[in-house]
Enzyme design. Structure first.
Site, PDB file in Angstrom:
ATOM      1  N   LYS A   1      31.414  35.728  55.033  1.00  0.00           N
ATOM      2  CA  LYS A   1      30.608  36.313  53.956  1.00  0.00           C
ATOM      3  C   LYS A   1      29.742  35.245  53.282  1.00  0.00           C
ATOM      4  O   LYS A   1      28.565  35.459  53.033  1.00  0.00           O
ATOM      5  CB  LYS A   1      31.510  36.987  52.900  1.00  0.00           C
ATOM      6  CG  LYS A   1      32.404  38.086  53.462  1.00  0.00           C
ATOM      7  CD  LYS A   1      33.168  38.818  52.378  1.00  0.00           C
ATOM      8  CE  LYS A   1      34.150  37.964  51.606  1.00  0.00           C
ATOM      9  NZ  LYS A   1      35.282  37.449  52.389  1.00  0.00           N
TER      10      LYS A   1
ATOM     11  N   ARG B   1      37.902  43.649  45.222  1.00  0.00           N
ATOM     12  CA  ARG B   1      38.984  43.416  46.175  1.00  0.00           C
ATOM     13  C   ARG B   1      40.023  44.523  46.095  1.00  0.00           C
ATOM     14  O   ARG B   1      41.000  44.496  46.831  1.00  0.00           O
ATOM     15  CB  ARG B   1      39.639  42.081  45.901  1.00  0.00           C
ATOM     16  CG  ARG B   1      39.115  40.964  46.815  1.00  0.00           C
ATOM     17  CD  ARG B   1      39.764  39.687  46.398  1.00  0.00           C
ATOM     18  NE  ARG B   1      39.900  38.680  47.405  1.00  0.00           N
ATOM     19  CZ  ARG B   1      39.044  37.684  47.593  1.00  0.00           C
ATOM     20  NH1 ARG B   1      37.935  37.624  46.928  1.00  0.00           N
ATOM     21  NH2 ARG B   1      39.292  36.752  48.490  1.00  0.00           N
TER      22      ARG B   1
ATOM     23  N   ARG C   1      37.140  24.913  57.914  1.00  0.00           N
ATOM     24  CA  ARG C   1      36.054  24.942  56.922  1.00  0.00           C
ATOM     25  C   ARG C   1      36.072  23.691  56.048  1.00  0.00           C
ATOM     26  O   ARG C   1      37.126  23.227  55.622  1.00  0.00           O
ATOM     27  CB  ARG C   1      36.193  26.185  56.042  1.00  0.00           C
ATOM     28  CG  ARG C   1      35.188  26.197  54.892  1.00  0.00           C
ATOM     29  CD  ARG C   1      35.013  27.547  54.309  1.00  0.00           C
ATOM     30  NE  ARG C   1      36.156  27.993  53.523  1.00  0.00           N
ATOM     31  CZ  ARG C   1      36.179  29.179  52.904  1.00  0.00           C
ATOM     32  NH1 ARG C   1      35.167  30.015  53.009  1.00  0.00           N
ATOM     33  NH2 ARG C   1      37.233  29.533  52.210  1.00  0.00           N
TER      34      ARG C   1
ATOM     35  N   ARG D   1      39.090  23.039  50.859  1.00  0.00           N
ATOM     36  CA  ARG D   1      39.670  23.765  49.735  1.00  0.00           C
ATOM     37  C   ARG D   1      41.192  23.765  49.837  1.00  0.00           C
ATOM     38  O   ARG D   1      41.734  23.858  50.933  1.00  0.00           O
ATOM     39  CB  ARG D   1      39.159  25.215  49.755  1.00  0.00           C
ATOM     40  CG  ARG D   1      37.854  25.387  49.025  1.00  0.00           C
ATOM     41  CD  ARG D   1      37.255  26.748  49.219  1.00  0.00           C
ATOM     42  NE  ARG D   1      38.177  27.881  49.051  1.00  0.00           N
ATOM     43  CZ  ARG D   1      37.803  29.156  49.094  1.00  0.00           C
ATOM     44  NH1 ARG D   1      36.532  29.455  49.294  1.00  0.00           N
ATOM     45  NH2 ARG D   1      38.671  30.130  48.952  1.00  0.00           N
TER      46      ARG D   1
ATOM     47  N   ARG E   1      46.375  34.930  52.465  1.00  0.00           N
ATOM     48  CA  ARG E   1      45.160  35.505  51.873  1.00  0.00           C
ATOM     49  C   ARG E   1      44.607  36.616  52.758  1.00  0.00           C
ATOM     50  O   ARG E   1      44.136  37.643  52.274  1.00  0.00           O
ATOM     51  CB  ARG E   1      44.097  34.407  51.705  1.00  0.00           C
ATOM     52  CG  ARG E   1      44.403  33.474  50.538  1.00  0.00           C
ATOM     53  CD  ARG E   1      43.598  32.199  50.603  1.00  0.00           C
ATOM     54  NE  ARG E   1      42.182  32.399  50.622  1.00  0.00           N
ATOM     55  CZ  ARG E   1      41.310  31.565  51.208  1.00  0.00           C
ATOM     56  NH1 ARG E   1      41.721  30.486  51.834  1.00  0.00           N
ATOM     57  NH2 ARG E   1      40.036  31.810  51.167  1.00  0.00           N
TER      58      ARG E   1
HETATM   59  P1  AMP Z   1      37.380  33.548  48.059  1.00  0.00           P
HETATM   60  O1  AMP Z   1      36.539  32.356  47.688  1.00  0.00           O
HETATM   61  O2  AMP Z   1      36.651  34.861  47.976  1.00  0.00           O
HETATM   62  O3  AMP Z   1      38.135  33.371  49.363  1.00  0.00           O
HETATM   63  O4  AMP Z   1      38.502  33.640  46.928  1.00  0.00           O
HETATM   64  C1  AMP Z   1      39.437  32.603  46.716  1.00  0.00           C
HETATM   65  C2  AMP Z   1      40.530  33.092  45.795  1.00  0.00           C
HETATM   66  O5  AMP Z   1      39.967  33.451  44.526  1.00  0.00           O
HETATM   67  C3  AMP Z   1      41.267  34.330  46.248  1.00  0.00           C
HETATM   68  O6  AMP Z   1      42.314  34.026  47.173  1.00  0.00           O
HETATM   69  C4  AMP Z   1      41.808  34.863  44.918  1.00  0.00           C
HETATM   70  O7  AMP Z   1      42.896  34.083  44.467  1.00  0.00           O
HETATM   71  C5  AMP Z   1      40.643  34.577  43.986  1.00  0.00           C
HETATM   72  N1  AMP Z   1      39.682  35.710  43.923  1.00  0.00           N
HETATM   73  C6  AMP Z   1      38.368  35.704  44.319  1.00  0.00           C
HETATM   74  N2  AMP Z   1      37.797  36.900  44.091  1.00  0.00           N
HETATM   75  C7  AMP Z   1      38.766  37.681  43.537  1.00  0.00           C
HETATM   76  C8  AMP Z   1      38.816  39.037  43.094  1.00  0.00           C
HETATM   77  N3  AMP Z   1      37.747  39.833  43.197  1.00  0.00           N
HETATM   78  N4  AMP Z   1      39.984  39.490  42.575  1.00  0.00           N
HETATM   79  C9  AMP Z   1      41.064  38.702  42.464  1.00  0.00           C
HETATM   80  N5  AMP Z   1      41.101  37.435  42.882  1.00  0.00           N
HETATM   81  C10 AMP Z   1      39.967  36.911  43.415  1.00  0.00           C
END
Ligand code: AMP
Length: 230
Positions: free
Chosen positions: A19, A94, A133, A166, A177
């Site tokens: 994404k 989400r 990554r 990360r 995740r």
């Molecule tokens: P991402 O960068 O989208 O992979 O998100 C990394 C982490 O941020 C996720 O594993 C969640 O802990 C948190 N996170 C990101 N977006 C959301 C969301 N919409 N709702 C809840 N947690 C989120």
């Protein structure tokens, strides 16, 4: 950039679906503003507040951050002037409650989610992408150690700073995740499919192939304003 697309798009798909990479390409080609809730939350963590420390715990465990924290942060970001003409949301919603909060926030200014791009991705591909990554801590550009390496050894092409991995990109947290996402997303796929705005894409494709497919879709749907011919 000579083309523009001015609608609200949700990028749906598990961590590792690409994404962020597609968002970067779509921003460059069509000027769509990229809002990643993961990035917003990482910024809050950096600020070091009490809330930031709580957020870090959830993120490092691969758990979702509570809805009220994420939604507040997203809405604040969407009120900035650059988000008026339409945005590309990456990582939000989400779950169904977040989808409803988003719809409310958009409808308050006469807008809606216009299109959902669902990147259906296998666990194997997602885990490989995330484990390899590397991210620029400055401009947030994503790289991959083998699929998309920087020109110079682990240094960002744009900023010249050293790339980082990360904390939540280790194989164990990545698997968690992925599963958390699949669990919560099923509902969302159905939700957007019922509204007839869901477009399923093959998230296992290479970044270039996927970008071409999305560009074709934009053209087929008549979404592209071409300023060079206008
Ligand atoms: P991402 O960068 O989208 O992979 O998100 C990394 C982490 O941020 C996720 O594993 C969640 O802990 C948190 N996170 C990101 N977006 C959301 C969301 N919409 N709702 C809840 N947690 C989120």
């Amino acid at each position: 950039m000579t083309k523009s697309v001015n609608i609200n798009i949700v990028l749906l798909g598990p961590p590792g679906a690409g994404k962020g990479t597609q968002a970067e390409l779509l921003n460059r080609e069509y000027g769509l503003v990229h809002i990643s809730t993961g990035d917003l939350l990482r910024e809050s963590v950096k600020e070091g507040s009490e809330t930031g420390r709580k957020i870090a715990e959830y993120m490092e465990n691969g758990d979702l951050v509570p809805d009220e924290i994420v939604t507040k942060s997203l809405i604040e970001r969407m009120q900035k002037p650059d988000a008026r003409e339409g945005v590309m949301l990456d990582g939000y919603p989400r779950n169904k409650a977040q989808a409803e909060s988003l719809e409310q926030a958009l409808s308050a200014s006469g807008k809606k989610v216009d299109l959902v791009l669902y990147f259906k991705t296998s666990e194997e591909v997602a885990v490989d992408r995330l484990s390899g990554r590397r991210v620029c801590p400055g401009c947030k550009k994503n790289y991959h150690v083998t699929n998309m390496p920087p020109k110079n050894d682990m240094i960002c092409d744009k900023c010249g700073v050293e790339l980082i991995q990360r904390k939540d990109d280790n194989p164990e947290t990545v698997k968690k995740r992925f599963n958390v996402y699949q669990d919560r997303t099923k509902d969302l796929v159905e939700h957007y499919s019922d509204k007839n705005i869901l477009c399923e894409m093959d998230g296992d494709l290479s970044a270039e192939e996927l970008f071409d497919r999305i560009s074709d879709l934009f053209k087929d749907k008549g979404l592209v304003d071409d300023a060079s011919t206008g």
